[in-house]
Design a protein around this motif. Sequence first.
Motif, PDB file in Angstrom:
ATOM      1  N   LYS A 141       0.838  -1.211   0.000  1.00  0.00           N
ATOM      2  CA  LYS A 141       0.000   0.000   0.000  1.00  0.00           C
ATOM      3  C   LYS A 141       0.871   1.258   0.000  1.00  0.00           C
ATOM      4  N   LEU A 144       2.586   1.815  -3.620  1.00  0.00           N
ATOM      5  CA  LEU A 144       1.802   2.032  -4.846  1.00  0.00           C
ATOM      6  C   LEU A 144       2.046   3.401  -5.489  1.00  0.00           C
ATOM      7  N   PRO A 145       1.996   4.492  -4.732  1.00  0.00           N
ATOM      8  CA  PRO A 145       2.237   5.792  -5.376  1.00  0.00           C
ATOM      9  C   PRO A 145       3.636   5.919  -5.975  1.00  0.00           C
ATOM     10  N   GLU A 146       4.619   5.408  -5.269  1.00  0.00           N
ATOM     11  CA  GLU A 146       5.998   5.490  -5.762  1.00  0.00           C
ATOM     12  C   GLU A 146       6.190   4.619  -6.998  1.00  0.00           C
ATOM     13  N   ALA A 148       3.906   3.731  -9.119  1.00  0.00           N
ATOM     14  CA  ALA A 148       3.170   4.359 -10.220  1.00  0.00           C
ATOM     15  C   ALA A 148       3.993   5.476 -10.852  1.00  0.00           C
ATOM     16  N   SER A 149       4.754   6.196 -10.040  1.00  0.00           N
ATOM     17  CA  SER A 149       5.564   7.297 -10.581  1.00  0.00           C
ATOM     18  C   SER A 149       6.803   6.793 -11.328  1.00  0.00           C
ATOM     19  N   TYR A 174      -3.763  -6.270  -5.408  1.00  0.00           N
ATOM     20  CA  TYR A 174      -3.022  -5.047  -5.713  1.00  0.00           C
ATOM     21  C   TYR A 174      -2.503  -5.028  -7.140  1.00  0.00           C
ATOM     22  N   ARG A 177      -5.237  -3.879  -9.368  1.00  0.00           N
ATOM     23  CA  ARG A 177      -5.406  -2.427  -9.229  1.00  0.00           C
ATOM     24  C   ARG A 177      -4.279  -1.672  -9.916  1.00  0.00           C
ATOM     25  N   LEU A 178      -3.058  -2.175  -9.778  1.00  0.00           N
ATOM     26  CA  LEU A 178      -1.913  -1.518 -10.414  1.00  0.00           C
ATOM     27  C   LEU A 178      -2.014  -1.576 -11.936  1.00  0.00           C
ATOM     28  N   PHE A 181      -4.438   0.967 -13.101  1.00  0.00           N
ATOM     29  CA  PHE A 181      -3.829   2.282 -12.931  1.00  0.00           C
ATOM     30  C   PHE A 181      -2.778   2.549 -14.013  1.00  0.00           C
ATOM     31  N   LEU A 185      -2.580   5.418 -16.930  1.00  0.00           N
ATOM     32  CA  LEU A 185      -1.421   6.297 -17.090  1.00  0.00           C
ATOM     33  C   LEU A 185      -0.943   6.287 -18.539  1.00  0.00           C
TER      34      LEU A 185
END
Length: 189
Positions: A141, A144-146, A148-149, A174, A177-178, A181, A185
């Motif tokens: 969790k 995920l943001p890192e 994604a970047s 996950y 979900r990734l 996402f 992107l």
Amino acid sequence: MLKKNQRYVDLLPKLQKKIVLSLAKNEPMTMSDTNRKISGYLSSTTRAFHELEKKGMVTEIEKKEYRGQKFSLYWLSDRGVAFALLNGANPNVTERLALSLKKNEELKSYLKLRCLSPKIATIIDKAVLFRGIIDLDELIKLLLPEVASMGKEGFDKFFEAIQDSEFKSILDFYIKRLRVFMKELEKKE
């Protein structure tokens, strides 16, 4: 217990930090062996070890017998490994020792995730340090943001790192979900 607002470098007194960093680069040792390595006073080192045990930084790995007496061998807990890595321990040595001493899937996955990037390593080391355990669900969790970047290449490395984990059902959720996402992107790019 560790407070979340404390900086990780300030969490331990100097002697305790020396002990953790010494263990991070050596096989499990007795308190006496560790004391010799750090050139300290045995009474202070013994007290520091007991404090480190209370804080969840070190743990007794096994007992060794010498001249009819049993002595405890200590090494780092998951929290201790994270602290050592955040404070300049050699990752190659510490990770090799951790994997040889603690044969569990959570640790393997944690160490694989650390290799994705220095920023990810810092994020998950702090998480393990403050939680005291390796909780892959929580780590994923946080990452995920890192991830994604990092773009598609980062996502592929992340997926590869978590693929072998025993937490397959958690990870599948996950991963789905990734993927959604990442597709979104790519559409934006």
